[in-house]
Design a protein around this motif. Structure first.
Motif, short mmCIF file in Angstrom:
data_model
loop_
_atom_site.label_atom_id
_atom_site.label_comp_id
_atom_site.label_asym_id
_atom_site.label_seq_id
_atom_site.Cartn_x
_atom_site.Cartn_y
_atom_site.Cartn_z
N MET A 57 0.42 11.94 3.89
CA MET A 57 1.37 11.04 4.55
C MET A 57 2.73 11.23 3.90
O MET A 57 2.83 11.66 2.74
CB MET A 57 0.93 9.58 4.39
N GLU A 58 3.78 10.90 4.63
CA GLU A 58 5.13 10.95 4.09
C GLU A 58 5.66 9.53 3.94
O GLU A 58 5.64 8.75 4.89
CB GLU A 58 6.04 11.74 5.02
N ALA A 59 6.15 9.20 2.76
CA ALA A 59 6.69 7.87 2.51
C ALA A 59 8.07 7.74 3.18
O ALA A 59 8.83 8.71 3.21
CB ALA A 59 6.81 7.61 1.02
N PRO A 60 8.38 6.56 3.71
CA PRO A 60 9.73 6.35 4.25
C PRO A 60 10.75 6.28 3.12
O PRO A 60 10.41 6.04 1.96
CB PRO A 60 9.61 4.99 4.97
N GLY A 61 12.01 6.44 3.46
CA GLY A 61 13.04 6.44 2.44
C GLY A 61 13.40 5.08 1.89
O GLY A 61 14.08 4.99 0.86
N ASN A 62 12.95 4.01 2.56
CA ASN A 62 13.39 2.67 2.14
C ASN A 62 12.79 2.22 0.82
O ASN A 62 13.23 1.24 0.23
CB ASN A 62 13.07 1.64 3.23
N PHE A 63 11.78 2.93 0.31
CA PHE A 63 11.23 2.60 -1.00
C PHE A 63 12.01 3.26 -2.13
O PHE A 63 11.71 3.03 -3.30
CB PHE A 63 9.76 3.02 -1.09
N GLY A 64 12.96 4.10 -1.78
CA GLY A 64 13.75 4.79 -2.79
C GLY A 64 13.28 6.22 -2.98
O GLY A 64 12.12 6.55 -2.71
N PRO A 65 14.19 7.09 -3.46
CA PRO A 65 13.85 8.51 -3.59
C PRO A 65 12.74 8.80 -4.59
O PRO A 65 11.94 9.72 -4.39
CB PRO A 65 15.18 9.15 -4.02
N TYR B 168 10.15 6.88 -5.41
CA TYR B 168 8.88 6.51 -4.79
C TYR B 168 8.47 7.58 -3.78
O TYR B 168 7.32 8.04 -3.78
CB TYR B 168 9.01 5.15 -4.10
N LYS B 169 9.41 7.97 -2.92
CA LYS B 169 9.09 8.95 -1.88
C LYS B 169 8.63 10.27 -2.48
O LYS B 169 7.64 10.86 -2.02
CB LYS B 169 10.31 9.18 -0.98
N THR B 170 9.33 10.73 -3.50
CA THR B 170 8.94 11.98 -4.13
C THR B 170 7.54 11.89 -4.74
O THR B 170 6.71 12.79 -4.55
CB THR B 170 9.95 12.37 -5.23
N ALA B 171 7.28 10.79 -5.46
CA ALA B 171 5.97 10.62 -6.11
C ALA B 171 4.86 10.54 -5.07
O ALA B 171 3.78 11.13 -5.26
CB ALA B 171 5.98 9.37 -6.98
N GLN C 278 1.86 1.26 -5.24
CA GLN C 278 2.46 2.30 -6.06
C GLN C 278 1.76 3.64 -5.81
O GLN C 278 0.54 3.70 -5.65
CB GLN C 278 2.36 1.93 -7.54
N PRO C 279 2.53 4.72 -5.80
CA PRO C 279 1.93 6.04 -5.60
C PRO C 279 0.82 6.36 -6.59
O PRO C 279 -0.14 7.06 -6.24
CB PRO C 279 3.12 6.99 -5.77
N SER C 280 0.92 5.83 -7.81
CA SER C 280 -0.11 6.09 -8.81
C SER C 280 -1.46 5.52 -8.38
O SER C 280 -2.52 6.10 -8.69
CB SER C 280 0.29 5.51 -10.17
N VAL C 281 -1.44 4.39 -7.67
CA VAL C 281 -2.68 3.79 -7.18
C VAL C 281 -3.33 4.69 -6.13
O VAL C 281 -4.53 4.97 -6.18
CB VAL C 281 -2.41 2.38 -6.60
N THR C 282 -2.51 5.13 -5.19
CA THR C 282 -3.02 6.02 -4.14
C THR C 282 -3.52 7.32 -4.75
O THR C 282 -4.59 7.84 -4.38
CB THR C 282 -1.91 6.31 -3.12
N ARG C 283 -2.77 7.87 -5.68
CA ARG C 283 -3.17 9.11 -6.35
C ARG C 283 -4.54 8.97 -7.02
O ARG C 283 -5.41 9.83 -6.85
CB ARG C 283 -2.13 9.52 -7.39
N LEU D 60 2.14 0.94 3.93
CA LEU D 60 2.47 -0.31 4.61
C LEU D 60 2.40 -1.50 3.66
O LEU D 60 3.12 -2.49 3.83
CB LEU D 60 1.54 -0.53 5.81
N ARG D 61 1.56 -1.40 2.65
CA ARG D 61 1.42 -2.48 1.67
C ARG D 61 2.33 -2.29 0.45
O ARG D 61 2.36 -3.13 -0.44
CB ARG D 61 -0.03 -2.58 1.20
N GLY D 62 3.05 -1.19 0.43
CA GLY D 62 3.95 -0.93 -0.67
C GLY D 62 3.25 -0.67 -1.99
O GLY D 62 3.81 -0.95 -3.06
#
Length: 228
Positions: A146-154, A156-159, A119-124, A115-117
């Motif tokens: 969790m599954e990322a929405p597609g609006n962040f780009g492919p 981001y979603k994959t990472a 980066q996946p690296s931070v969450t990881r 929700l805060r956008g």
């Protein structure tokens, strides 16, 4: 709520006695969770764990405890959900949450990172630190992704989606790749979940939680079976 009167030495002795009793007992049955002493599982999470928007008895942890009790499992899940918490927030309170009586850990974090956008690296990094702490305490973990929405780009979603899969494999944690697929494993579109969601479209209603618990419960028994 999370305080304990056991010293580390006393706690170690208590676990040793329990483990010996377990070794001498009849072969373990996951369905009965037959331990010499009750098992305590700490659920570290955000509003999905806390039961946001629902009467207390209809939240995830109370419904999960009822499911376990109905099946004769002497397992208590502690509600460590804090609404609005990010993976960093969960990590910051992990140390004092894992009191000596905790035997296993559920981690459901990352939704507010999305929700805060962040980066996946931070969450990881945050979730990896949580898994490292659990590993250092010899606590089995069930990681719920969790599954990322597609609006962040492919990319981001994959990472983001893959971080849960990769960390679970690296730290030998049980994995549920998506919390919302607990509600309907066959759903291919968020709209299919709408009958089971609150008006905000983010949090499950009581029926949605019930469906999630029916799929989550057996994985908790699987988690309990890993306790030494």
């Amino acid at each position: 709520m999370f305080s304990s009167i056991l010293s580390p030495v006393a706690y170690g002795a208590l676990r040793a006695i329990r483990n010996l009793s377990f070794t001498l007992a009849l072969p373990f049955s996951v369905a009965s969770a037959a331990y010499a002493e009750p098992v305590t599982v700490f659920a570290l999470g955000d509003s999905l764990t806390a039961g946001y928007g629902l009467p207390e008895a209809e939240g995830l942890v109370p419904q999960l405890n009822a499911w376990l009790a109905e099946r004769g499992a002497e397992v208590t899940v502690l509600n460590g959900g804090v609404s609005g918490d990010t993976s960093a927030g969960g990590l910051s309170r992990l140390g004092w949450s894992l009191t000596p009586e905790v035997d296993a850990l559920i981690v459901t974090l990352g939704g507010n990172d999305l929700l805060r956008g962040l980066q996946p690296s931070v969450t990881r990094n945050n979730i990896e630190a949580i898994l490292q702490e659990a590993q250092s305490r010899d606590l089995p973990v069930l990681l719920i992704g969790m599954e990322a929405p597609g609006n962040f780009g492919p990319a981001y979603k994959t990472a983001f989606d893959q971080l849960y899969v990769e960390l679970a494999a690296q730290y030998d944690a049980l994995l549920i790749e998506s919390y919302f697929r607990l509600i309907d494993p066959a759903a291919t579109d968020p709209g299919q979940l709408s009958p089971f969601m609150q008006a905000d479209g983010i949090h499950p209603n009581a029926q949605g939680v019930q469906r999630a618990v029916e799929n989550l419960g057996p994985r908790i028994l699987e988690l309990v079976a890993q306790i030494d």
